[in-house]
Design an enzyme around this catalytic site. Structure first.
Site, PDB file in Angstrom:
ATOM      1  N   GLU A   1       1.161  -1.538  -0.203  1.00 24.97           N
ATOM      2  CA  GLU A   1       0.610  -0.112  -0.179  1.00 24.97           C
ATOM      3  C   GLU A   1       0.691   1.088   0.378  1.00 24.97           C
ATOM      4  O   GLU A   1       0.781   1.885  -0.633  1.00 24.97           O
ATOM      5  CB  GLU A   1      -0.749   0.025   1.008  1.00 24.97           C
ATOM      6  CG  GLU A   1      -1.636  -1.266   0.598  1.00 24.97           C
ATOM      7  CD  GLU A   1      -1.614  -2.285   1.229  1.00 24.97           C
ATOM      8  OE1 GLU A   1      -0.310  -2.635   1.887  1.00 24.97           O
ATOM      9  OE2 GLU A   1      -3.051  -2.993   0.561  1.00 24.97           O
TER      10      GLU A   1
ATOM     11  N   HIS B   1     -12.277  -4.336   9.569  1.00 24.10           N
ATOM     12  CA  HIS B   1     -12.794  -4.146   7.954  1.00 24.10           C
ATOM     13  C   HIS B   1     -13.577  -3.827   8.209  1.00 24.10           C
ATOM     14  O   HIS B   1     -14.892  -3.370   7.372  1.00 24.10           O
ATOM     15  CB  HIS B   1     -12.825  -5.502   7.565  1.00 24.10           C
ATOM     16  CG  HIS B   1     -11.768  -6.240   6.873  1.00 24.10           C
ATOM     17  ND1 HIS B   1     -10.815  -6.741   7.534  1.00 24.10           N
ATOM     18  CD2 HIS B   1     -11.501  -5.973   6.028  1.00 24.10           C
ATOM     19  CE1 HIS B   1     -10.235  -7.320   6.615  1.00 24.10           C
ATOM     20  NE2 HIS B   1     -10.374  -7.083   5.786  1.00 24.10           N
TER      21      HIS B   1
HETATM   22  C1  LIG Z   1      -2.790  -3.923   4.437  1.00 23.06           C
HETATM   23  C2  LIG Z   1      -4.114  -5.782   3.731  1.00 23.06           C
HETATM   24  N1  LIG Z   1      -4.235  -4.899   2.141  1.00 23.06           N
HETATM   25  C3  LIG Z   1      -4.641  -5.449   1.793  1.00 23.06           C
HETATM   26  C4  LIG Z   1      -6.408  -6.281   2.449  1.00 23.06           C
HETATM   27  C5  LIG Z   1      -7.008  -7.106   1.493  1.00 23.06           C
HETATM   28  N2  LIG Z   1      -6.743  -8.335   1.379  1.00 23.06           N
HETATM   29  C6  LIG Z   1      -6.892  -9.577   2.340  1.00 23.06           C
HETATM   30  S1  LIG Z   1      -5.955 -11.074   2.046  1.00 23.06           S
HETATM   31  C7  LIG Z   1      -5.501 -10.333   0.666  1.00 23.06           C
HETATM   32  C8  LIG Z   1      -4.556 -11.528  -0.277  1.00 23.06           C
HETATM   33  C9  LIG Z   1      -3.381 -12.083   0.472  1.00 23.06           C
HETATM   34  O1  LIG Z   1      -2.995 -12.472  -0.305  1.00 23.06           O
HETATM   35  P1  LIG Z   1      -1.564 -13.960   0.329  1.00 23.06           P
HETATM   36  O2  LIG Z   1      -0.630 -12.422   1.399  1.00 23.06           O
HETATM   37  O3  LIG Z   1      -0.407 -14.416  -0.507  1.00 23.06           O
HETATM   38  O4  LIG Z   1      -2.113 -14.671   1.366  1.00 23.06           O
HETATM   39  P2  LIG Z   1      -4.080 -16.058   1.058  1.00 23.06           P
HETATM   40  O5  LIG Z   1      -4.706 -14.779   1.097  1.00 23.06           O
HETATM   41  O6  LIG Z   1      -2.761 -16.316  -0.301  1.00 23.06           O
HETATM   42  O7  LIG Z   1      -3.629 -16.607   2.342  1.00 23.06           O
HETATM   43  C10 LIG Z   1      -5.500  -8.743   0.464  1.00 23.06           C
HETATM   44  C11 LIG Z   1      -5.298  -8.504   0.053  1.00 23.06           C
HETATM   45  C12 LIG Z   1      -5.996  -6.350   3.868  1.00 23.06           C
HETATM   46  N3  LIG Z   1      -6.595  -7.079   4.192  1.00 23.06           N
HETATM   47  N4  LIG Z   1      -4.125  -5.435   4.347  1.00 23.06           N
END
Ligand SMILES: Cc1ncc(C[n+]2csc(CCOP(=O)(O)OP(=O)(O)O)c2C)c(N)n1
Ligand SMILES: [Mg+2]
Lengths: 320, 323
Positions: free
Chosen positions: B60, B129
């Site tokens: 971000e 959230h």
């Molecule tokens: C700082 C932040 N940015 C964006 C999000 C929205 N978000 C939630 S899960 C996710 C994807 C996470 O990917 P990863 O770290 O690979 O974990 P996975 O879901 O694949 O287990 C996003 C973009 C968030 N919760 N927090």
């Protein structure tokens, strides 16, 4: 791998417990029984289970938005988890957390987290306190491939390195951050190489092979407990379902999905157990049946539990 | 007029502005292939290509930083941070960079960027959230903050935000995603800083923004049946604030109830109340009332969340307490 039968079957049982818990949670959500976001761990069970099998109750973990598996593997109580998903007063966090913030400080679960990448620096702090208090323990920070692009990943690894803290960073590389494929969000293929930048040993393992995960974690944990500092383990895996329930997954290649489903860590480990004469199919079936019963009991517990009282909105904002 | 949903209005407005100005581009997590979690950017990658619809890593600080740098070079970034809760991890780029650069550099640069983000509780998304943090961004000279409550306001305000030469926080509400409404066709710009009287009335002014506007309107209908004729103002723009509209309304009604979803303490309602106490004291026949969330994080449990979110009944009670 020198694990006795009991320990091997324990790994199996925990993986099945996670799978069945998640399948039940999915069913409940699709049936309109649960509110909020639900990020399922199906397909990734070998990681939480292989890692946490090396931990005792005083060792800690920090988890993610996809946290149910970590919590179960660390010994979390599924009744309280299920009650929390239902927002009940008997849930782990009295209904304040839902799926995304479950914690159990009594057994070292410092908490799931709704902010991607937030768990890593917190794990560094927990490790700092462990050393401060002369505890002989270790912290595992679970996080995803997507999270490895956040500044917190880099800052936490570097700080753990320079302070030589007992942290094991476990990256669950399921090849997607939400809809974004790994190849789009980073150029490296093996996230373990990022350890080099911080002079932390990095290792990539098959995250769908519970014994491979177990062994890599065993080494990292003993390193940390011997005062040799942090490690980074990358576990390659795949989530069977969408990012959250309701995600139509337009970004997944059906061929890849098929390929990975064939590598499902649970049947794979079952096959190993039978081939190596640790158990018969009938014994494994019995484990599954008893797990299913426990999950059903957890749902009953949750659904017959009381809701929080409206005035509970105001409790626990500050320590008294 | 065309009927469309809140989400469609977001998507169509971005499309129209991208067609109009080649310097407009979108960057954020999952804005491309997925078209965003609720479809706010669906189809735009296909139409405009990966240079103008950028799927970013989960980084971000770098997303907003990229926007600041690109804006300084004359581009017009639309930066998407899905939930306002995540703004906390890129606050330096917003607070110390985007909002201050022009001033610090003696007016040498313009930073014409838009940050699109959602506020709001009501879907069981729990404490990280569900927040309504719009007031944070009103404490930053150099930043404008707007919030749209209807599809038409989405079009008018988002168009204005994209064309504005300053950084603008564009606040959406996640519970309004499917709200349908008439949207003017063709070029439609709502000047930033203009409030909208969404219901005319003479007895009390109920002031709000974002999703709460709809609860205020519903409360006003109930109050009408009891003989209280409420005027409902949607301020739409927090900074700059349409003081004139508010004071004019108070000139008629003499009573003010400020409603917002954010926690009451240090919410933007406090700023409005202070402004009215300062500039409209003589217009008031009763104390200013605020209706807002209690000073707690947003709880998960549907039972608790329902208690937490401001209800129509609380608005009605607050209004009646002034008579
Ligand atoms: C700082 C932040 N940015 C964006 C999000 C929205 N978000 C939630 S899960 C996710 C994807 C996470 O990917 P990863 O770290 O690979 O974990 P996975 O879901 O694949 O287990 C996003 C973009 C968030 N919760 N927090
Ligand atoms: Mg991932």
């Amino acid at each position: 791998m020198n694990l006795d039968r009991e320990k091997m079957l324990n790994l199996y049982e925990n993986m099945v417990k996670i799978r069945e818990f998640e399948e039940k949670a999915r069913e409940l959500m699709l049936g309109g029984k649960l509110a909020g976001f639900l990020h399922l761990y199906c397909g990734e069970e070998a990681i939480a289970v292989g890692v946490c099998a090396n931990l005792n109750d005083k060792d800690c973990i920090t988890s993610t938005h996809r946290g149910h598996g970590h919590i179960i593997a660390k010994g979390g109580n599924i009744d309280k988890m299920m009650a929390e998903l239902h927002g009940k007063a008997t849930g782990y966090c009295k209904g304040k957390s839902g799926s995304m913030h479950i914690a159990d400080l009594n057994i070292g679960i410092v908490g799931a987290n709704g902010i991607v990448g937030a768990g890593l620096p917190i794990a560094v702090g927990v490790a700092f306190a462990m050393r401060y208090k002369k505890m002989d323990n270790v912290v595992v920070a679970f996080f995803g491939d997507g999270a490895s692009n956040r500044g917190t990943f880099h800052e936490a690894l570097n700080m753990a390195s320079v302070l030589n803290l007992p942290v094991v960073f476990v990256c669950e590389n399921n090849h997607f951050g939400m809809s974004t494929p790994q190849s789009v969000h980073q150029k490296i293929k093996d996230i373990s190489v990022r350890g080099t930048a911080y002079d932390i040993p990095g290792k990539t393992v098959d995250g769908n092979d519970v014994l491979a995960v177990y062994e890599a974690a065993a080494q990292a944990v003993s390193r940390a407990k011997n005062g040799q500092g942090p490690s980074l383990i990358e576990c390659k895996t795949w989530r069977h379902y969408g990012h959250f329930i309701g995600d139509p997954e337009p970004y997944k290649d059906p061929e890849e999905q098929k390929k990975w489903l064939a590598r499902d860590p649970i049947p794979r480990f079952a096959k190993q157990l039978i081939e190596l004469n640790y158990a018969t199919q009938a014994e494994l079936d019995a484990i599954k049946d008893s797990v299913k019963e426990k999950i059903e009991a957890a749902v009953k517990y949750a659904q017959s539990s009381p809701d929080p009282l409206p005035e509970d909105v105001f409790s626990d904002v500050y320590a008294e | 007029m065309a009927k469309m949903s809140y989400i469609e209005a977001i998507k169509e407005t971005q499309r129209a502005e991208m067609q109009r100005d080649p310097n407009v581009f979108i960057a954020g997590e999952d804005v491309g292939v997925m078209g965003s979690a609720f479809g706010q950017t669906a189809g735009l990658l296909k139409e405009f290509g990966p240079q103008r619809v950028v799927d970013t890593p989960i980084s971000e600080s770098a997303i907003i930083g990229l926007g600041v740098g690109a804006a300084a070079m004359g581009l017009r970034p639309i930066l998407v941070i899905d939930f306002i809760d995540f703004m906390a991890v890129c606050m330096d780029e917003v607070l110390n960079q985007a909002s201050k650069l022009r001033y610090m550099l003696g007016g040498q640069v313009k930073i014409p960027l838009v940050i699109r983000t959602q506020i709001g509780a009501g879907i069981g998304a729990a404490a990280q959230h569900s927040q309504s943090l719009e007031a944070f961004f009103t404490h930053m000279p150099g930043m404008k903050t707007v919030a749209a409550a209807t599809p038409a306001d989405i079009k008018g305000l988002l168009t204005a935000a994209i064309r504005d030469d300053n950084p603008v926080m564009f606040i959406e509400h996640k519970t309004l995603a499917r709200l349908e409404g008439d949207v003017p066709e063709g070029d439609y710009v709502i000047p930033i800083g203009k409030a909208d009287i969404k219901r005319k009335g003479s007895d009390v002014t109920i002031l709000s923004w974002s999703a709460m506007v709809h609860k205020c309107l519903a409360a006003a209908e109930s109050l009408a049946q009891e003989g209280i004729n409420a005027e409902v103002i949607d301020i739409r723009s927090l900074v700059p604030l349409d003081k004139e509209c508010i004071l004019n309304s108070l000139g008629k009604t003499g009573r003010l109830v400020i409603v917002h979803e954010a926690v009451e303490t240090s919410g933007y309602g406090a700023e409005i109340a202070a402004m009215v106490a300062d500039q409209g004291f003589d217009l008031l026949d009763a104390p200013i009332k605020r209706v807002a969330a209690p000073f707690t994080p947003v709880p998960f449990s549907p039972v608790l969340e329902k208690e937490w979110v401001v209800s129509e009944e609380k608005i009605i009670d607050a209004v009646k307490s002034l008579f």
